[in-house]
Enzyme design. Structure first.
Site, mmCIF file in Angstrom:
data_model
loop_
_atom_site.group_PDB
_atom_site.id
_atom_site.type_symbol
_atom_site.label_atom_id
_atom_site.label_comp_id
_atom_site.label_asym_id
_atom_site.label_seq_id
_atom_site.Cartn_x
_atom_site.Cartn_y
_atom_site.Cartn_z
ATOM 1 N N LYS B 95 0.803 -1.658 -0.182
ATOM 2 C CA LYS B 95 0.024 0.075 -0.149
ATOM 3 C C LYS B 95 1.164 1.124 -0.122
ATOM 4 C CE LYS B 95 -4.436 1.589 2.776
ATOM 5 N NZ LYS B 95 -4.670 1.430 4.191
ATOM 6 N N SER B 171 -9.185 1.781 3.089
ATOM 7 C CA SER B 171 -8.349 2.657 2.066
ATOM 8 C C SER B 171 -7.732 1.745 1.275
ATOM 9 C CB SER B 171 -7.644 4.035 2.704
ATOM 10 O OG SER B 171 -7.021 3.166 4.548
ATOM 11 N N SER B 195 -9.784 -0.043 7.602
ATOM 12 C CA SER B 195 -9.225 -0.228 6.364
ATOM 13 C C SER B 195 -8.399 -1.260 5.733
ATOM 14 C CB SER B 195 -7.885 1.318 6.270
ATOM 15 O OG SER B 195 -8.621 2.439 5.839
#
Lengths: 106, 533
Positions: B95, B171, B195
């Protein structure tokens, strides 16, 4: 419906504190979202909470036993300065270069 | 089935047996990315085409040269009889909220779009040291602020591989999409209010939020420093356990990475779950949200199929010998979102102060008179709307005249939420649970643009997950079926502090016993019709 907590004037003050800038459309949209979020946050006021309930800055128990020990207070030279300065948009002789720092007459 | 569709465990076994090479696995990953990912997220602002709409768009930066070097090194070690590491040759996506030395580390924001980090995050370094092959940085909501990945400054933002008209969640949407689309068996994500877990549920993959303090946050661009945790995303529980084994443990660079021994998670998975006490709480089977007109709190049932999947899972676990404990009260979880708004925004505002155009990242090209103007213009131009919104709310809530009403009250609510968990996990208490079994989300993946722009509704999609961030306890999500639209359903297990071994064990048992279920044979939309070599 709760009354609007964040007026346009208060909003402008927050924008100044936040060191950002917004155009009128963005301002109206964000001010409206803030007020909607505040309606949610307002719910906290109605929750019955005993005086004795402590504030929790985190959930997990953190104490002297499980926290890592601080390292010894010994100087340790670091060779990272060049790499860090290399990140900056503008630098000179190892200094970050910035525009005029505003002055206020006291 | 392509090599890249195999589990990490299977790949490692074959690599170690010299049946395949790490470079072959890498080639398989790159081929899959080429086939399904489409153009990476960028700032170019080009219109999204019909062709774009069919692709996954998980990536921001592909690090194929770095990956090649890493794969060659694994092959070299194998050839020389050296230990190649616990994750030898396994492709992994990262990420783009983690710093990686010499690699663009953007936080999906314009304000860091040119930032090449001068160091590597501990969790990433540990993956690399274990022989993982880093494919690149994947997309997310800007600064992790969101639950759909739509707010990224790097567009096109990730799509759900099961239905590209829907969001992957957020996210960590790029992470979960890349794993669901078979671009990599593993991804490193972060979880602050859900997330990892919410997008993992939406994308039909496994996602773990470890205990706060289990995994070092060094090198993780901070959102909520008391809430953030890095964690594994995978397609199997065993793979998640393996990845957690590698990243968990103390780190002298992070004083909140606690001195807690790391169990042998893979060994723990082998144990059965007979006699384990697994709780069901009615408080997790309905959702509360403020009425859009009146603002009053409303209650609604969660999506029916999700509730059914959890109840079915409870029966499966009972058949395996677990004791299901019903009607477990978790009365303070309804306050979790209001408290989260207050706490997270204060921390976000504080953590974003450092982006000022001076030391790194974006600096306004405008001619500015003084330093304050530099800050203002750089931040105005560099930050998207959601970061600005969070900074503003943080400023308001932490102001002296409001702090006791909102922020301090929220910290007390946090104590109360923590107490709910302490009560149910107490070995001498009324329920004596080993884990809670809950839905992960109230709905399956929603359509793109359906929620984006409504910051309150977007935050409420984290209702079932955010309580564990408040309390710090570990939680994982795993696939529990598909809904009538063929969209993945996630079921969540929440455990006690540092008992990831417990929830991994239960999750693994469930996954093993349901291995032959028909829904497990269905492939995501982007992989259907693919020629199987």
């Amino acid at each position: 419906m709760t009354e609007e907590k964040i007026s346009p004037e208060l909003f402008e003050h927050l924008v100044g504190l936040a060191a950002i800038a917004l155009d009128p459309t963005q301002s109206e949209y964000l001010r409206s979202e803030l007020n909607k979020q505040l309606n949610v946050i307002e719910e906290l006021k109605a929750i019955p909470i005993d005086e004795s309930v402590p504030l929790a800055s985190h959930g997990v128990v953190i104490n002297a036993q499980n926290m890592p020990a601080l390292r010894l207070d010994e100087p340790r030279p670091s060779d990272h300065a060049k790499r860090i300065i290399a990140q900056s948009p503008e630098s000179e002789d190892g200094y970050f270069v910035v525009p005029e720092i505003p002055h206020e007459d006291i | 089935m392509a090599l890249i569709d195999l589990s990490a465990s299977e790949l490692i076994a074959r690599i170690r047996r010299k049946e395949i090479k790490a470079t072959e696995v890498l080639d398989s990953a790159l081929e899959r990315i080429q086939a399904v990912d489409g153009r990476p997220g960028s700032l170019d602002g080009l219109p999204v085409t019909a062709e774009d709409e069919k692709k996954v768009h998980a990536f921001i930066t592909l690090t194929d040269e770095l990956a090649r070097q890493q794969a060659l090194e694994v092959d070299r070690k194998i050839a020389h009889g050296e230990d190649p590491g616990l994750l030898a040759g396994v492709p992994v996506t990262i990420k783009d909220i983690f710093c990686m030395d010499g690699v663009l580390s953007t936080a999906a924001s314009r304000i860091l779009s040119n930032f090449k980090a001068p160091y590597t995050a501990t969790s990433v370094a540990r993956l690399q040291d274990a022989g993982a092959v880093v494919l690149g940085k994947v997309n997310l909501d800007e600064f992790t602020y969101g639950s759909s990945s739509e707010s990224s400054a790097f567009q096109p933002s990730p799509r759900n591989p099961w239905d590209t008209s829907r969001v992957p969640g957020g996210s960590s949407g790029g992470s979960t999409a890349s794993v669901a689309a078979g671009e990599a068996p593993l991804s490193l994500g972060t979880d602050t209010a859900g997330s990892i877990r919410q997008p993992a549920a939406f994308c039909g993959v496994v996602g773990v939020k470890p205990t706060y303090g289990r995994v070092s946050r060094y090198g993780l661009i901070a959102f909520g420093s008391s809430l953030d945790s890095p964690g594994p995303i995978s397609r199997t529980v065993k793979d998640a356990a393996r990845m957690l084994q590698v990243i968990a443990g103390p780190d002298r660079h992070d004083s909140t990475a606690l001195n807690q021994p790391v169990p042998d998670y893979l060994a723990e998975l082998k144990k059965d779950i007979r006699g384990m006490r697994i709780g069901l709480s009615p408080d997790y089977f309905n959702l509360s949200f403020p009425d859009p007109v009146t603002g009053e709190l409303q209650y609604a049932e969660i999506q029916e199929e999700i509730g059914a999947a959890v109840t079915d899972a409870a029966e499966v676990l009972a058949d395996l010998g677990a004791i299901i404990v019903e009607n477990v009260p978790m009365p303070n979880c309804r306050y979790a979102i209001p408290a989260y708004f207050a706490i997270s925004r204060v921390e976000a505002a504080s953590n974003l102060h450092r982006f000022d155009g001076v030391k790194y990242g974006y600096r306004t090209p405008e001619d500015v008179g003084d330093l304050i103007e530099l800050y203002r213009r750089s931040r105005a131009e560099g930050f998207g709307l959601e970061p600005k919104l969070r900074i503003l709310m943080g400023m308001y809530v932490s102001a002296a005249e409001h702090a006791s009403a909102y922020y301090q009250k929220a910290l007390k609510v946090r104590s109360m939420i923590r107490n709910d968990f302490d009560q149910v996990f107490d070995p001498h208490g009324e329920h004596q649970l080993d884990a809670l079994l809950t839905p992960t989300t109230a709905t399956t993946a929603f359509k793109r643009k359906a929620v984006y722009g409504n910051s309150v509704l977007m935050q409420y999609s984290d209702q079932m997950t955010v309580t564990s961030n408040h309390a710090g306890v570990p939680a994982l999500t795993l696939p529990g079926g598909l809904d009538e639209n063929g969209l993945p359903i996630g079921i969540q297990l929440i455990g006690n502090d540092f008992r990831e071994d417990m929830i991994l064990r239960i999750g693994n048992a469930y996954e093993q016993i349901t291995a032959d279920e028909a829904w497990r044979k269905v492939r995501p939309q982007v992989l259907q019709g693919e020629v199987i070599a």
